[in-house]
Scaffold this active site. Structure first.
Site, PDB file in Angstrom:
ATOM      1  CG  MET A 136      -5.787  -7.816  -1.642  1.00 33.20           C
ATOM      2  SD  MET A 136      -5.551  -8.571  -0.045  1.00 33.20           S
ATOM      3  CE  MET A 136      -5.768  -7.172   1.010  1.00 33.20           C
ATOM      4  N   GLY A 137      -9.186  -5.924  -4.603  1.00 29.06           N
ATOM      5  CA  GLY A 137     -10.552  -5.515  -4.951  1.00 29.06           C
ATOM      6  C   GLY A 137     -11.081  -4.413  -4.057  1.00 29.06           C
ATOM      7  CB  ALA A 138     -13.038  -3.161  -1.920  1.00 30.20           C
ATOM      8  CB  SER A 156      -7.805   2.414   2.701  1.00 30.78           C
ATOM      9  OG  SER A 156      -7.927   1.102   3.202  1.00 30.78           O
ATOM     10  NE  ARG A 181      -7.930  -3.709   6.557  1.00 34.05           N
ATOM     11  CZ  ARG A 181      -6.888  -4.227   5.932  1.00 34.05           C
ATOM     12  NH1 ARG A 181      -6.133  -3.464   5.176  1.00 34.05           N
ATOM     13  NH2 ARG A 181      -6.583  -5.504   6.062  1.00 34.05           N
ATOM     14  CG  ASP A 239      -0.259  -0.859   1.084  1.00 40.53           C
ATOM     15  OD1 ASP A 239      -0.703  -1.144   2.192  1.00 40.53           O
ATOM     16  OD2 ASP A 239      -0.987  -0.537   0.127  1.00 40.53           O
ATOM     17  CG  HIS A 267      -7.372  -0.152  -5.911  1.00 40.88           C
ATOM     18  ND1 HIS A 267      -8.444  -0.055  -5.062  1.00 40.88           N
ATOM     19  CD2 HIS A 267      -6.465  -0.947  -5.281  1.00 40.88           C
ATOM     20  CE1 HIS A 267      -8.203  -0.762  -3.962  1.00 40.88           C
ATOM     21  NE2 HIS A 267      -7.010  -1.310  -4.073  1.00 40.88           N
ATOM     22  N   GLY A 269       1.343   0.756  -4.931  1.00 34.27           N
ATOM     23  CA  GLY A 269       1.158   2.078  -4.344  1.00 34.27           C
ATOM     24  C   GLY A 269       2.105   2.350  -3.185  1.00 34.27           C
TER      25      GLY A 269
HETATM   26  P1  AMP Z   1      -4.896  -3.436  -2.017  1.00 36.98           P
HETATM   27  O1  AMP Z   1      -6.095  -3.760  -2.845  1.00 36.98           O
HETATM   28  O2  AMP Z   1      -5.190  -2.684  -0.787  1.00 36.98           O
HETATM   29  O3  AMP Z   1      -4.009  -4.647  -1.820  1.00 36.98           O
HETATM   30  O4  AMP Z   1      -4.044  -2.435  -2.899  1.00 36.98           O
HETATM   31  C1  AMP Z   1      -3.622  -2.761  -4.192  1.00 36.98           C
HETATM   32  C2  AMP Z   1      -2.585  -1.763  -4.630  1.00 36.98           C
HETATM   33  O5  AMP Z   1      -3.152  -0.461  -4.635  1.00 36.98           O
HETATM   34  C3  AMP Z   1      -1.386  -1.716  -3.685  1.00 36.98           C
HETATM   35  O6  AMP Z   1      -0.195  -1.593  -4.452  1.00 36.98           O
HETATM   36  C4  AMP Z   1      -1.649  -0.488  -2.860  1.00 36.98           C
HETATM   37  O7  AMP Z   1      -0.479   0.121  -2.349  1.00 36.98           O
HETATM   38  C5  AMP Z   1      -2.331   0.407  -3.879  1.00 36.98           C
HETATM   39  N1  AMP Z   1      -3.140   1.419  -3.209  1.00 36.98           N
HETATM   40  C6  AMP Z   1      -4.099   1.216  -2.276  1.00 36.98           C
HETATM   41  N2  AMP Z   1      -4.590   2.391  -1.837  1.00 36.98           N
HETATM   42  C7  AMP Z   1      -3.915   3.361  -2.490  1.00 36.98           C
HETATM   43  C8  AMP Z   1      -3.945   4.790  -2.460  1.00 36.98           C
HETATM   44  N3  AMP Z   1      -4.766   5.460  -1.674  1.00 36.98           N
HETATM   45  N4  AMP Z   1      -3.096   5.449  -3.279  1.00 36.98           N
HETATM   46  C9  AMP Z   1      -2.235   4.781  -4.089  1.00 36.98           C
HETATM   47  N5  AMP Z   1      -2.161   3.440  -4.157  1.00 36.98           N
HETATM   48  C10 AMP Z   1      -2.976   2.730  -3.381  1.00 36.98           C
END
Ligand code: AMP
Length: 280
Positions: A29-31, A186, A188, A151, A36, A148
């Protein structure tokens, strides 16, 4: 590095790779942060071309303010991805590309794994996740998609989705990347003040304490201990669960040969953070 905002043009670009080469996919979802990037690095190692999608999916948010406040930093994300070596295609579509008619979720029957923890506290969340991941997998058609363990429940849901829909893709789980302090990276976290960032390390420290005491303490004692740790802090605990790693059902007592994982969701101010850790 090219950025695509249309499914058609992305698929056209991928068609030249598809014949002989492996395509990896990292949905985000970026950021973007180093968590990531660890997924993208692993995907680059195992494939000749990697698609990174950057899309804040409206159907997985049960809270309108959370969706609105979700950080959007496309230019910065592109710069970060440019620091990596290898062929990366960025897919950053508008909402109307993926939801041309109605912004709505498919109703899935993921079974009991979807009704615990995140499924319990974020109504409709996993239907939203399932919907967008299926749409993205259909658009990209990768050999392997990377998710990751940050989650962890989502990772199990995706595996279930792929089995239910018989999607021809391998799902790979990747380890959690943390700050030096232990705080799980994260998107967030960018909304935390310096003080909250420090206070949020309680999540990691509590999980670590639970792991250390898992052999010698009962689950009831550990539940009590965690409740106390959070009562004496500025964080608001939404849930703490010790769950069977396969079924994700709450464990009330330890059973031989079962694998357990501890899960926490907590608020630092209005920012909701999640983390988890294997216990045995
Ligand atoms: P998100 O952008 O938060 O939807 O995350 C995208 C992907 O990155 C998902 O598969 C998350 O589980 C993974 N991810 C986010 N934070 C971490 C982290 N700290 N370590 C490993 N994977 C992560």
């Amino acid at each position: 590095m090219k950025i695509y905002d249309q499914i058609d043009s992305l698929q056209l670009a991928l068609s030249s790779y598809r014949k002989q080469k492996k395509i990896g996919f990292v949905p985000t979802m970026g950021a973007l942060h180093m968590g990531h990037l660890s997924l993208v690095r692993r995907a680059l190692k195992e494939n000749s071309c990697v698609v990174v999608s950057i899309f804040v999916n409206p159907t997985q948010f049960d809270n309108k303010t959370d969706l609105e406040k979700y950080p959007r930093t496309l230019a910065q994300d592109v710069s970060l991805l440019r620091t990596l070596k290898g062929t990366i295609l960025i897919f950053s579509p508008e909402v109307s590309q993926l939801y041309p008619n109605k912004i709505t979720s498919t109703q899935y029957h993921f079974g009991s794994i979807a009704s615990q923890m995140e499924g319990k506290y974020r109504k409709g969340h996993f239907n939203g996740v399932g919907t967008i991941v299926r749409l993205l997998l259909k658009a990209v058609q990768p050999h392997t998609a990377y998710f990751g363990e940050k989650d962890f429940q989502q990772l199990q849901i995706i595996k279930k989705l792929v089995a239910l829909e018989k999607l021809p893709v391998k799902i790979s789980g990747c380890a959690i990347v943390r700050e030096k302090s232990g705080l799980a990276l994260s998107s967030r976290n960018s909304r935390l003040s310096q003080k909250q960032r420090e206070e949020a390390t309680l999540i990691f420290h509590t999980l670590t304490e639970v792991r250390k005491k898992f052999k010698t303490h009962s689950i009831a004692q550990l539940n009590q201990l965690v409740a106390e740790r959070f009562l004496n802090s500025s964080l608001k605990l939404e849930y703490f669960e010790i769950a069977n790693e396969i079924t994700l059902r709450t464990a009330e007592r330890k059973r031989k040969n079962n694998k357990y994982r501890a899960f926490i969701a907590a608020f630092a101010g209005s920012v909701r953070l999640i983390d988890n850790m294997p216990l045995n």
